[in-house]
Design an enzyme around this catalytic site. Structure first.
Site, PDB file in Angstrom:
ATOM      1  N   LYS A 228       0.683  -1.145  -0.045  1.00 17.72           N
ATOM      2  CA  LYS A 228      -0.078   0.204  -0.034  1.00 17.72           C
ATOM      3  C   LYS A 228       0.833   1.237   0.043  1.00 17.72           C
ATOM      4  O   LYS A 228       2.087   1.232   0.437  1.00 17.72           O
ATOM      5  CB  LYS A 228      -1.008   0.105   1.224  1.00 17.72           C
ATOM      6  CG  LYS A 228      -2.197  -0.859   0.969  1.00 17.72           C
ATOM      7  CD  LYS A 228      -3.051  -0.681   2.143  1.00 17.72           C
ATOM      8  CE  LYS A 228      -4.500  -1.558   1.655  1.00 17.72           C
ATOM      9  NZ  LYS A 228      -5.660  -1.811   2.637  1.00 17.72           N
ATOM     10  N   ARG A 263      -3.841  -9.898   4.883  1.00 12.62           N
ATOM     11  CA  ARG A 263      -4.104 -10.053   3.387  1.00 12.62           C
ATOM     12  C   ARG A 263      -3.044  -9.343   2.535  1.00 12.62           C
ATOM     13  O   ARG A 263      -2.729  -8.195   2.721  1.00 12.62           O
ATOM     14  CB  ARG A 263      -5.420  -9.210   3.218  1.00 12.62           C
ATOM     15  CG  ARG A 263      -5.989  -9.078   1.711  1.00 12.62           C
ATOM     16  CD  ARG A 263      -7.195  -8.433   1.757  1.00 12.62           C
ATOM     17  NE  ARG A 263      -7.692  -8.370   0.587  1.00 12.62           N
ATOM     18  CZ  ARG A 263      -7.477  -7.654  -0.557  1.00 12.62           C
ATOM     19  NH1 ARG A 263      -6.549  -6.623  -0.431  1.00 12.62           N
ATOM     20  NH2 ARG A 263      -8.187  -7.717  -1.664  1.00 12.62           N
TER      21      ARG A 263
END
Length: 281
Positions: A228, A263
């Protein structure tokens, strides 16, 4: 790390959480996801990637057909079904034991996924996009992941504001758990996700991560940090594919803070990190 053992109930399965986090492998069948858009856009490519992640140690395969990257637009129900349901069908045919998650906020996509053998619904809007979603969760006794997001993917990063990001995110997730129970969904089916990068700027994300141990003590928690932009900001890497080391550092931090599910894009490498922790702690 938390020592307590929590039972996660999904469909006709009971999964133990607590000793070492479960690894959820990301399988995006989208043309525009921020890291792997367009790489797995055929049934064969997507299925093979899912099988490879299982071989690498994934406990869950999370299949999504609609990008939720900042600025992304909604797609039609038909398009999302076409991108995801054949992949779930194909993967389930080849592996009858892997946990399959459908990453969707549309109840009809979730329903068809359940019919093809999915176990979990990962709804980044926590029912807000489709008020019929709880009916599907309840009918199929699915595992449900409820995430916090301020705004929608299209506008969530425009100017997110909080007075107290930890307090507001925690209260939101706790209220969603209570709402679910009131609607007849088992508390033991629910996982929460603070939604790192979803309607939060870098400082708000950092504040939330620094209080992660408090969130994971509230209720079993999924953390999605892999590749991210917050990691890119910290390590100075603009290309998501150059964020492996940063992602593994974030995974290690999440394990220490008691995360129950990670995740990730890089399954094998994250599993290696988990093995080290499991043998040293």
């Amino acid at each position: 790390m938390h020592n307590y053992n929590y039972k996660w109930k999904l469909r006709n399965k009971t999964i133990s959480l607590g000793e070492s986090p479960l690894i959820m492998g990301i399988l995006n069948t989208t043309p525009d996801s921020f890291s792997d858009g367009g790489k797995f856009n055929t049934i064969k490519k997507a299925t093979n990637h899912g099988l490879n992640m299982i071989d690498d140690g994934a406990d869950i395969i999370d299949i999504g057909g609609e990008s939720t990257r900042p600025g992304s637009k909604n797609i039609s129900l038909e398009e999302e079904i076409n991108r995801t349901i054949p992949v779930i069908k194909s993967l389930r045919r080849l592996n009858d034991s892997i946990l399959i998650s459908i990453d969707t906020s549309k109840s009809e996509v979730a329903r068809q996924a359940m019919e093809e053998g999915a176990d979990i619904i990962n709804d980044v809007t926590s029912y807000n996009n489709d008020l019929r979603m709880p009916e599907i969760v309840k009918k199929y006794r699915a595992g449900i992941i409820l995430m916090h997001m301020q705004g929608s993917p299209e506008n969530m990063q425009v100017n997110p504001r909080y007075n107290d990001v930890f307090k507001e995110v925690s209260e939101y997730l706790n209220n969603k758990i209570l709402d679910s129970i009131e609607l007849g969904i088992s508390k033991e089916s629910i996982i929460i996700d603070p939604g790192i990068g979803f309607g939060k700027n870098i400082n708000q994300n950092l504040t939330l991560l620094k209080t992660l141990d408090k969130i994971t003590k509230l209720h079993p928690t999924l953390i999605g940090l892999s590749r991210k932009s917050i990691i890119g900001s910290i390590i100075g890497e603009n290309d998501p594919n150059d964020r492996l080391a940063g992602s593994l550092g974030a995974a290690a931090f999440s394990i220490i803070q008691g995360a129950h599910i990670l995740r990730v894009h890089d399954v094998k490498e994250t599993c290696d990190v988990c093995k080290i922790f499991k043998n040293l702690l």
